[in-house]
Enzyme design. Structure first.
Site, mmCIF file in Angstrom:
data_model
loop_
_atom_site.group_PDB
_atom_site.id
_atom_site.type_symbol
_atom_site.label_atom_id
_atom_site.label_comp_id
_atom_site.label_asym_id
_atom_site.label_seq_id
_atom_site.Cartn_x
_atom_site.Cartn_y
_atom_site.Cartn_z
ATOM 1 N N ARG A 62 30.211 46.804 24.344
ATOM 2 C CA ARG A 62 30.870 45.765 23.543
ATOM 3 C C ARG A 62 32.310 45.589 23.994
ATOM 4 O O ARG A 62 32.927 44.545 23.746
ATOM 5 C CB ARG A 62 30.818 46.133 22.069
ATOM 6 C CG ARG A 62 29.419 46.145 21.474
ATOM 7 C CD ARG A 62 29.470 46.598 20.030
ATOM 8 N NE ARG A 62 30.060 47.932 19.909
ATOM 9 C CZ ARG A 62 30.450 48.470 18.766
ATOM 10 N NH1 ARG A 62 30.342 47.775 17.638
ATOM 11 N NH2 ARG A 62 30.958 49.680 18.729
ATOM 12 N N THR A 100 19.105 72.740 25.064
ATOM 13 C CA THR A 100 20.095 71.997 25.852
ATOM 14 C C THR A 100 20.633 72.828 27.006
ATOM 15 O O THR A 100 21.834 72.813 27.288
ATOM 16 C CB THR A 100 21.249 71.523 24.953
ATOM 17 O OG1 THR A 100 21.842 72.663 24.309
ATOM 18 C CG2 THR A 100 20.770 70.547 23.905
ATOM 19 N N LYS A 107 16.960 59.803 21.233
ATOM 20 C CA LYS A 107 16.224 60.171 20.026
ATOM 21 C C LYS A 107 17.116 59.986 18.799
ATOM 22 O O LYS A 107 18.344 60.071 18.906
ATOM 23 C CB LYS A 107 15.686 61.606 20.140
ATOM 24 C CG LYS A 107 16.683 62.648 20.684
ATOM 25 C CD LYS A 107 17.701 63.058 19.659
ATOM 26 C CE LYS A 107 18.754 63.965 20.218
ATOM 27 N NZ LYS A 107 19.905 64.120 19.296
ATOM 28 N N ALA A 148 25.474 59.475 27.837
ATOM 29 C CA ALA A 148 25.241 58.604 28.985
ATOM 30 C C ALA A 148 26.205 58.936 30.118
ATOM 31 O O ALA A 148 25.792 59.105 31.278
ATOM 32 C CB ALA A 148 25.388 57.146 28.571
#
Length: 329
Positions: A48, A265, A107, A26
């Site tokens: 969190r 990738t 995924k 991310a």
């Protein structure tokens, strides 16, 4: 008046993205991609850890949110990106869909084909986009390979060979933790499996598989699978996360073969080269660099604006992962 979506915002306005979690993919790839795209706007990042949320959100001029459920309740979030550990993907994808958010999830999307079917049905019933973040399929070089095969460049297609292996990860990496969905099959095996579906179609079935658990590991660290189609085509797949780096596939035909390296990738500035082997000669077909992160985001935005969730190969892919696990149980 501009055309409008299901809410009260013009469809041509950026899709407002909320991110559930601060995983490496991310922060390193998807958040920069969302921030750079004209059609997306990062509005919130949840974690969190309040401190981690604040640190990451500040970098992208977004709001920090403490806890994932709080982000799902935000009215100014249109779509959610889920980069959580694999075991949490389908749980939070379901929660986001139930909250009326479009979803792009890392995924594998779901823990089984049955769960994948359920999630796509939920998205369809609510008119929401649901997409699994397998990015390499959005790179145009794979369509170029399909074109070569269709044109008979290697004669009649006989078999597909693919490998994706990466060096050993730190001992503390979550991909070694079974309770978080770790293991080589879900993390790296999904790439050659998805590539086989991409080229050989949904009629594939698993005829053999083997998973290897490295010393002291609670999950498999490598494996291989043999698949076939009714037309007698075969797919030979290898994967692992305690190996030298390999990211490639080959299509073998009656009169030649095509090799694609850095297949899964590739960075945005990578110059793709397709190798065509035939008649005892090797030909290089060079292509322009392409940003597959940007291409994936573009495809997701298109799905959001269409309010549609094409299943693509995701459900069949989940079924094949189930078959591999059953073979190795």
């Amino acid at each position: 008046m501009p055309e409008r979506d299901d809410g009260d915002r013009p469809m041509n306005e950026p899709v407002r993205i909320g991110v559930l979690g601060c995983a490496d993919i991310a922060v390193r790839r998807m958040l920069p991609g969302f921030a750079a795209a004209a059609d997306t706007e990062v509005v919130a990042v949840a974690s969190r850890s309040r401190q981690k949320a604040q640190s990451v959100a500040q970098s992208f001029r977004a709001r920090a949110v403490h806890g994932y459920a709080e982000l799902l309740g935000m009215g100014d979030v249109d779509a959610v990106y889920v980069p959580l550990p694999a075991a949490l993907h389908d749980r939070w994808a379901e929660a986001a869909l139930a909250a009326g958010k479009h979803v792009l999830a890392e995924k594998p999307l779901a823990e089984s084909a049955k769960r994948a079917e359920y999630l796509f049905a939920l998205a369809r019933d609510r008119g929401l986009a649901l997409m699994e973040n397998v990015m390499f399929v959005h790179h145009p070089r794979h369509e170029a390979v399909r074109g070569l095969v269709a044109d008979g460049a290697i004669g009649e297609l006989r078999s597909f060979h693919a490998a994706f292996t990466v060096p050993a990860l730190p001992d503390t990496d979550i991909r070694y933790r079974p309770e978080l969905g770790g293991g080589a099959l879900a993390d790296v095996g999904i790439y050659p499996l998805r590539a086989a579906l991409h080229f050989l179609g949904p009629g594939l079935e698993v005829v053999g598989a083997h998973l290897v658990r490295g010393p002291g590991r609670a999950v498999e660290t490598a494996g291989a699978a043999l698949l076939r189609t009714r037309e007698r085509l075969t797919a030979h797949l290898t994967f692992g996360m305690d190996n030298a780096y390999v990211s490639r596939y080959e299509l073998w035909g009656s009169a030649g073969r095509i090799t694609v390296d850095r297949a899964f990738t590739a960075p945005a500035d990578f110059v793709p080269v397709l190798e065509l082997h035939r008649n005892g000669c090797r030909e290089e077909i060079r292509q322009d660099p392409h940003d597959q992160v940007a291409a994936t985001i573009k495809a997701f935005v298109a799905s959001v604006r269409a309010g549609a969730s094409p299943r693509n190969a995701v459900v069949r892919q989940a079924g094949l992962l189930d078959e591999v696990r059953e073979r190795c149980a």
